[in-house]
Design a protein around this motif. Structure first.
Motif, short mmCIF file in Angstrom:
data_model
loop_
_atom_site.label_atom_id
_atom_site.label_comp_id
_atom_site.label_asym_id
_atom_site.label_seq_id
_atom_site.Cartn_x
_atom_site.Cartn_y
_atom_site.Cartn_z
N ASP A 12 5.78 -3.08 -2.66
CA ASP A 12 5.49 -1.79 -2.02
C ASP A 12 4.24 -1.82 -1.17
OD1 ASP A 12 7.72 -0.67 -3.26
OD2 ASP A 12 6.58 -0.11 -5.04
N THR A 13 3.48 -2.91 -1.19
CA THR A 13 2.20 -2.94 -0.47
C THR A 13 2.17 -3.97 0.66
OG1 THR A 13 1.31 -4.47 -2.14
CG2 THR A 13 0.91 -2.12 -2.47
N VAL A 14 3.32 -4.55 0.97
CA VAL A 14 3.38 -5.52 2.07
C VAL A 14 3.16 -4.79 3.40
CG1 VAL A 14 4.87 -7.12 3.35
CG2 VAL A 14 4.89 -7.11 0.84
N ASN A 15 2.12 -5.19 4.12
CA ASN A 15 1.78 -4.56 5.40
C ASN A 15 2.70 -5.09 6.49
OD1 ASN A 15 0.28 -4.55 8.11
ND2 ASN A 15 -0.99 -3.18 6.87
N HIS A 16 3.42 -4.19 7.17
CA HIS A 16 4.41 -4.60 8.17
C HIS A 16 3.78 -5.36 9.34
CE1 HIS A 16 7.15 -1.10 6.68
NE2 HIS A 16 7.05 -2.08 5.82
N THR A 71 7.55 16.65 2.94
CA THR A 71 7.22 16.25 4.31
C THR A 71 7.60 14.79 4.52
OG1 THR A 71 5.34 17.77 4.31
CG2 THR A 71 5.36 16.05 6.00
N ILE A 72 8.15 14.49 5.66
CA ILE A 72 8.52 13.12 6.00
C ILE A 72 7.26 12.32 6.28
CG2 ILE A 72 9.73 11.67 7.66
CD1 ILE A 72 11.74 13.90 8.03
N ARG A 73 7.16 11.17 5.65
CA ARG A 73 5.99 10.31 5.81
C ARG A 73 6.39 8.99 6.48
NH1 ARG A 73 1.73 11.51 2.39
NH2 ARG A 73 0.64 9.89 3.61
N HIS A 74 5.55 8.55 7.41
CA HIS A 74 5.78 7.26 8.06
C HIS A 74 5.38 6.14 7.11
CE1 HIS A 74 5.82 4.06 11.04
NE2 HIS A 74 4.58 3.75 10.67
N LEU A 75 6.16 5.06 7.08
CA LEU A 75 5.89 3.93 6.21
C LEU A 75 5.43 2.73 7.03
CD1 LEU A 75 8.85 3.96 3.65
CD2 LEU A 75 6.49 4.62 3.25
N GLY A 76 4.19 2.33 6.80
CA GLY A 76 3.68 1.13 7.45
C GLY A 76 3.58 -0.04 6.52
N VAL A 77 3.98 0.18 5.24
CA VAL A 77 3.94 -0.88 4.24
C VAL A 77 5.19 -0.81 3.38
CG1 VAL A 77 1.41 -0.88 4.12
CG2 VAL A 77 2.72 0.59 2.57
N GLY A 78 5.46 -1.89 2.69
CA GLY A 78 6.54 -1.91 1.70
C GLY A 78 7.83 -2.53 2.19
N MET A 79 8.52 -3.20 1.24
CA MET A 79 9.85 -3.73 1.50
C MET A 79 10.89 -2.68 1.11
SD MET A 79 9.68 -6.95 2.61
CE MET A 79 8.41 -6.27 3.67
N CYS A 94 -8.27 -13.76 -4.83
CA CYS A 94 -8.54 -12.32 -4.82
C CYS A 94 -9.11 -11.87 -3.48
CB CYS A 94 -9.49 -11.96 -5.95
SG CYS A 94 -8.71 -11.98 -7.57
N GLN A 95 -9.92 -12.70 -2.86
CA GLN A 95 -10.42 -12.37 -1.53
C GLN A 95 -9.27 -12.31 -0.53
OE1 GLN A 95 -13.54 -15.14 -0.46
NE2 GLN A 95 -14.63 -14.82 -2.39
N TRP A 96 -8.35 -13.25 -0.61
CA TRP A 96 -7.19 -13.24 0.27
C TRP A 96 -6.37 -11.97 0.04
CZ3 TRP A 96 -1.99 -12.78 -0.02
CH2 TRP A 96 -1.26 -13.10 1.13
N MET A 97 -6.18 -11.61 -1.22
CA MET A 97 -5.40 -10.42 -1.53
C MET A 97 -6.06 -9.16 -0.98
SD MET A 97 -4.09 -11.06 -5.42
CE MET A 97 -2.89 -12.35 -5.79
N ALA A 98 -7.37 -9.09 -1.07
CA ALA A 98 -8.08 -7.92 -0.57
C ALA A 98 -7.87 -7.76 0.94
CB ALA A 98 -9.57 -8.03 -0.89
N PHE A 99 -7.89 -8.87 1.67
CA PHE A 99 -7.68 -8.82 3.11
C PHE A 99 -6.23 -8.53 3.47
CE2 PHE A 99 -11.66 -11.41 3.35
CZ PHE A 99 -12.37 -10.53 4.17
N ASN A 100 -5.33 -8.76 2.54
CA ASN A 100 -3.90 -8.58 2.82
C ASN A 100 -3.29 -7.43 2.02
OD1 ASN A 100 -2.76 -11.07 4.57
ND2 ASN A 100 -4.46 -11.76 3.30
N GLU A 101 -4.15 -6.55 1.52
CA GLU A 101 -3.73 -5.29 0.88
C GLU A 101 -2.87 -5.50 -0.36
OE1 GLU A 101 -2.09 -2.63 3.79
OE2 GLU A 101 -3.67 -3.03 5.25
N LEU A 102 -3.18 -6.53 -1.13
CA LEU A 102 -2.51 -6.79 -2.39
C LEU A 102 -3.53 -6.71 -3.53
CD1 LEU A 102 -0.30 -9.83 -1.33
CD2 LEU A 102 0.45 -7.47 -1.59
N LYS A 103 -3.03 -6.60 -4.76
CA LYS A 103 -3.92 -6.44 -5.90
C LYS A 103 -3.29 -7.04 -7.15
CE LYS A 103 -6.24 -2.86 -8.65
NZ LYS A 103 -6.38 -1.40 -8.87
N LEU A 104 -4.09 -7.77 -7.94
CA LEU A 104 -3.59 -8.33 -9.19
C LEU A 104 -3.33 -7.21 -10.20
CD1 LEU A 104 -5.76 -11.52 -9.79
CD2 LEU A 104 -3.40 -11.39 -9.00
#
Length: 228
Positions: A49-53, A93-101, A164-174
Motif C-alpha cells: 500500500d505504500t509503493v510510490n508510483h 470524497t474521492i481521493r487521488h492515489l499516488g501510492v499503492g498496488m 532503514c535509510q533506503w526505506m525512509a527515502f522510498n516511503e517504506l517502513k519495517l
C-alpha cells in the motif's frame, strides 16, 4: 550458476514454502560446518500500500530499461487512480492515489519486487546472505566462536541501518510486530551470550522498547534442531 554462488548473491523465491525451506537448508548447512547463524527476519508495514508510483516508474526506466510504449503502458496503469468508500449508500470524497498496488492484481507482487530490488544491493555490499519473498526478507550470516560474534553483530547493525535509510527515502517502513532477530546454533555448539543489539534511532520501528536515540533489539538464543 553454482549453488554456493547463488547463496552468496541472495535468492528471491517464488513461494513462502520455498523461502522457508531455503533458509532452513542454509542454516543446516552452517551447522554441518560447525558455525552459528545470526538471522534477521524483516517484514514491512503495509508494504504493497505504500509503493510510490513515481518512484516505481522511475525505477522501471532507469534500473530495468523500460521505455517507449511499455513504460507508457505502466504510466497509464498508475495514472488517475482513485478510491472512495461507500457506507449505507453514502459515498466518501474521492481521493487521488499516488501510492499503492491495486489489491488482488496480478502485477502487484512483481512490481513490488522490482520496486524493492535495490535492497538486495544494500545487503550484498555488506556481504550478507539473504532470501526474499514478496515483503518478507531474511538476511543472515554465519560466525564461528566468540571472537567473530561481535564482528558479525556490527556487520548486521550497519546493514540494517542502511536498509532503514533506503526505506525512509522510498516511503517504506519495517513492521515492528513481525521483525525479529535470532542467533541460531546447534545445542552441541557453545554460543556466547549477546545481551543486546544496539541500533540507531533510524530503526525505531523494530523490536522492544525504544531508549533515547537508540532502539535496543534483544537477541533470542536458540538451540535448534536437537538431532544435531
Amino acid at each position: 550458476m553454482s549453488p554456493s554462488s547463488r547463496l552468496s548473491k541472495g535468492i528471491r523465491t517464488d513461494s513462502s514454502e520455498t523461502a522457508l525451506l531455503r533458509v532452513h537448508n542454509d542454516i543446516l548447512r552452517s551447522f554441518d560446518n560447525g558455525v552459528r547463524v545470526i538471522l534477521a527476519l524483516l517484514d514491512l508495514s503495509a508494504a504493497f500500500d505504500t509503493v510510490n508510483h513515481e518512484l516505481l516508474l522511475s525505477r522501471l526506466s532507469s534500473r530495468y530499461g523500460l521505455c517507449g510504449s511499455v513504460l507508457e503502458w505502466f504510466t497509464s496503469y498508475f495514472t488517475n487512480r482513485t478510491q472512495f468508500v461507500v457506507i449505507n449508500g453514502t459515498s466518501s470524497t474521492i481521493r487521488h492515489l499516488g501510492v499503492g498496488m491495486p489489491q488482488g492484481s496480478v502485477l502487484g507482487p512483481l512490481l513490488y519486487v522490482l520496486y524493492t530490488s535495490p535492497v538486495a544491493d544494500v545487503i550484498r555490499r555488506h556481504n550478507l546472505n539473504f532470501h526474499f519473498y514478496a515483503d518478507d526478507s531474511q538476511l543472515f550470516l554465519s560466525f564461528n566462536g566468540a571472537d567473530r560474534l561481535f564482528e558479525s553483530k556490527l556487520q548486521l547493525e550497519v546493514c540494517i541501518n542502511e536498509i532503514c535509510q533506503w526505506m525512509a527515502f522510498n516511503e517504506l517502513k519495517l513492521n515492528q510486530d513481525k521483525t525479529e532477530l535470532l542467533i541460531i546454533h546447534s545445542r552441541y555448539c557453545f554460543c556466547p551470550s549477546l545481551s543486546r543489539l544496539v541500533l540507531s534511532s533510524m530503526i525505531q520501528c523494530l523490536l522492544n522498547h525504544i531508549l533515547p536515540m537508540f532502539a535496543s533489539l534483544p537477541f533470542i538464543i536458540l538451540g535448534m534442531f536437537r538431532e544435531l
